[in-house]
Motif scaffolding. Structure first.
Motif, PDB file in Angstrom:
ATOM      1  N   ARG A 189       0.828  -1.315  -0.074  1.00 52.21           N
ATOM      2  CA  ARG A 189      -0.087   0.115   0.134  1.00 52.21           C
ATOM      3  C   ARG A 189       0.744   1.164   0.061  1.00 52.21           C
ATOM      4  O   ARG A 189       1.994   1.498   0.643  1.00 52.21           O
ATOM      5  CB  ARG A 189      -0.788  -0.057   1.018  1.00 52.21           C
ATOM      6  N   GLY A 202     -11.745   6.567  -7.505  1.00 51.95           N
ATOM      7  CA  GLY A 202     -10.873   6.845  -6.202  1.00 51.95           C
ATOM      8  C   GLY A 202     -10.502   5.625  -5.436  1.00 51.95           C
ATOM      9  O   GLY A 202      -9.936   5.634  -4.345  1.00 51.95           O
ATOM     10  N   SER A 203     -11.004   4.294  -6.184  1.00 45.42           N
ATOM     11  CA  SER A 203     -10.793   3.000  -5.654  1.00 45.42           C
ATOM     12  C   SER A 203      -9.323   2.492  -5.638  1.00 45.42           C
ATOM     13  O   SER A 203      -8.890   1.825  -4.969  1.00 45.42           O
ATOM     14  CB  SER A 203     -11.780   2.060  -6.021  1.00 45.42           C
ATOM     15  N   ASP A 244      -6.410   4.810  -2.025  1.00 43.72           N
ATOM     16  CA  ASP A 244      -7.373   4.889  -0.925  1.00 43.72           C
ATOM     17  C   ASP A 244      -6.967   6.534  -0.207  1.00 43.72           C
ATOM     18  O   ASP A 244      -5.918   7.038  -0.742  1.00 43.72           O
ATOM     19  CB  ASP A 244      -7.613   4.179   0.105  1.00 43.72           C
ATOM     20  N   ASN A 245      -7.850   7.054   0.563  1.00 43.15           N
ATOM     21  CA  ASN A 245      -7.963   8.244   1.165  1.00 43.15           C
ATOM     22  C   ASN A 245      -6.614   8.308   2.008  1.00 43.15           C
ATOM     23  O   ASN A 245      -5.948   9.558   2.239  1.00 43.15           O
ATOM     24  CB  ASN A 245      -8.823   8.969   1.815  1.00 43.15           C
ATOM     25  N   TYR A 246      -6.387   7.231   2.836  1.00 43.76           N
ATOM     26  CA  TYR A 246      -5.360   7.118   3.722  1.00 43.76           C
ATOM     27  C   TYR A 246      -4.009   7.400   2.969  1.00 43.76           C
ATOM     28  O   TYR A 246      -3.158   8.334   3.241  1.00 43.76           O
ATOM     29  CB  TYR A 246      -5.130   6.085   4.457  1.00 43.76           C
ATOM     30  N   SER A 247      -3.659   6.621   1.889  1.00 46.01           N
ATOM     31  CA  SER A 247      -2.619   6.804   1.025  1.00 46.01           C
ATOM     32  C   SER A 247      -2.393   8.164   0.510  1.00 46.01           C
ATOM     33  O   SER A 247      -1.491   8.489   0.332  1.00 46.01           O
ATOM     34  CB  SER A 247      -2.574   5.511  -0.195  1.00 46.01           C
ATOM     35  N   ARG A 298     -11.818  14.906  -3.822  1.00 44.97           N
ATOM     36  CA  ARG A 298     -12.580  13.811  -3.189  1.00 44.97           C
ATOM     37  C   ARG A 298     -13.269  14.388  -1.889  1.00 44.97           C
ATOM     38  O   ARG A 298     -14.027  13.645  -1.202  1.00 44.97           O
ATOM     39  CB  ARG A 298     -11.434  12.687  -2.769  1.00 44.97           C
ATOM     40  N   TRP A 353     -13.989  13.236   4.596  1.00 43.46           N
ATOM     41  CA  TRP A 353     -13.781  12.284   3.477  1.00 43.46           C
ATOM     42  C   TRP A 353     -14.257  10.973   3.903  1.00 43.46           C
ATOM     43  O   TRP A 353     -14.229  10.823   4.831  1.00 43.46           O
ATOM     44  CB  TRP A 353     -12.008  12.398   3.141  1.00 43.46           C
ATOM     45  N   TYR A 390     -15.215   6.533   2.228  1.00 42.90           N
ATOM     46  CA  TYR A 390     -14.969   5.618   1.356  1.00 42.90           C
ATOM     47  C   TYR A 390     -15.457   5.956  -0.039  1.00 42.90           C
ATOM     48  O   TYR A 390     -16.596   6.662  -0.016  1.00 42.90           O
ATOM     49  CB  TYR A 390     -15.456   4.238   1.747  1.00 42.90           C
ATOM     50  N   ALA A 391     -14.789   5.451  -1.193  1.00 41.63           N
ATOM     51  CA  ALA A 391     -15.379   5.662  -2.325  1.00 41.63           C
ATOM     52  C   ALA A 391     -16.713   5.266  -2.701  1.00 41.63           C
ATOM     53  O   ALA A 391     -17.182   4.155  -2.344  1.00 41.63           O
ATOM     54  CB  ALA A 391     -14.443   5.181  -3.434  1.00 41.63           C
ATOM     55  N   GLN A 431     -10.533   8.604   8.191  1.00 40.29           N
ATOM     56  CA  GLN A 431      -9.901   8.970   6.937  1.00 40.29           C
ATOM     57  C   GLN A 431      -9.709  10.421   6.739  1.00 40.29           C
ATOM     58  O   GLN A 431      -8.619  10.846   6.177  1.00 40.29           O
ATOM     59  CB  GLN A 431     -10.774   8.468   5.642  1.00 40.29           C
TER      60      GLN A 431
END
Length: 271
Positions: free
Chosen positions: A61, A102-103, A106-109, A139, A146, A148-149, A158
């Motif tokens: 990741r 956006g999948s 991820d927002n974390y990354s 996003r 923010w 999940y997609a 997130q």
């Protein structure tokens, strides 16, 4: 060093004078204050042990690679360290996967990649960090936050990473639309639980009267509070003073509180 008492067995006599002497002797010994700092040997040893573990870490990741690289950088390793170079390379290759639903990233990354780039070398990686900034702004939910997609609900866990990324961007001279920060701040305020903590996926009532949140945990409370502090800093909320209202009390009279009731100021750690 601390003092130690050696008491005789219960079946043996012990004079009061002897006990008093032992007590006075113990109280006269200096008490050594024990504490650790980042330079303490035990702390350095612990850090090196953690870095040795991360040397063998293998997580594909993007966010994980950035966290590992940032750990080595913060530990004082040079920017050409293999783990730092691996994270930079991952940021470069993952930038091509931004966009869409956006999948792919991820927002974390996305948040961690921007944080990593701005911490390592904000000038050298400015252009790449800006690409992640644009993805973060794209996003953000219309109501703030923010998640999940494909989900409308914002996610406190997130949200903390894009918020920190925005804070770092502005503090490194990168232009960020302040309405994005305002939406973020508004969402955090509306999703704060009546207890003062935050839950996992924010229950946004659309107003500023606190409503019950779900899955409240200490880590999420820290995420929400830390994010709110950063938003407040960016919006200069602490610098805004309310207008003074006219009072019917004569100007010669000044309110005086209890001089013995001195409350310490709340400490706020620098981010």
């Amino acid at each position: 060093m601390p003092g130690f008492f050696i008491f005789p067995p219960r079946n043996r006599p012990c004079h009061a004078l002897t006990r008093l002497f032992a007590l006075l002797f113990a109280l006269s010994l200096p008490l050594a204050a024990s504490g650790v700092t980042p330079d303490s040997p035990e702390v350095k040893a612990m850090v090196e042990k953690a870095l040795k573990f991360l040397e063998g870490a293998d997580d594909e990741r993007l966010g994980a690679k950035c966290l590992v690289g940032l750990s080595f950088y913060k530990a004082g390793k040079p920017t050409n360290h293999p783990k730092i170079l691996t994270a930079i390379s991952a940021c470069q290759s993952s930038a091509g996967m931004l966009g869409g639903d956006g999948s792919a990233v991820d927002n974390y990354s996305v948040g961690l990649a921007m944080i990593f780039l701005l911490e390592i070398d904000p000038e050298r990686h400015r252009s790449l960090a800006y690409r992640y900034l644009q993805e973060i702004l794209r996003r953000e939910h219309p109501q703030g936050g923010w998640g999940y997609a494909g989900e409308e609900l914002g996610d406190t866990s997130q949200t903390q990473y894009p918020t920190l990324a925005l804070w770092l961007a502005i503090n490194n001279g990168i232009d960020v639309p302040m309405d994005a920060v305002q939406r973020d701040c508004g969402w955090l305020l509306r999703t704060q639980d009546p207890s003062g903590a935050w839950g996992y996926k924010g229950n946004d009532p659309g107003h500023y009267r606190r409503v019950q949140q779900s899955e409240i945990r200490p880590a999420l409370a820290a995420a929400g509070l830390g994010s709110l502090y950063m938003c407040a800093d960016l919006l200069k909320i602490s610098e805004r003073k309310p207008k003074e209202e006219k009072s019917a009390v004569p100007s010669a009279l000044k309110p005086v509180g209890d001089p013995l009731d001195v409350k310490p100021k709340a400490a706020v750690s620098e981010l």
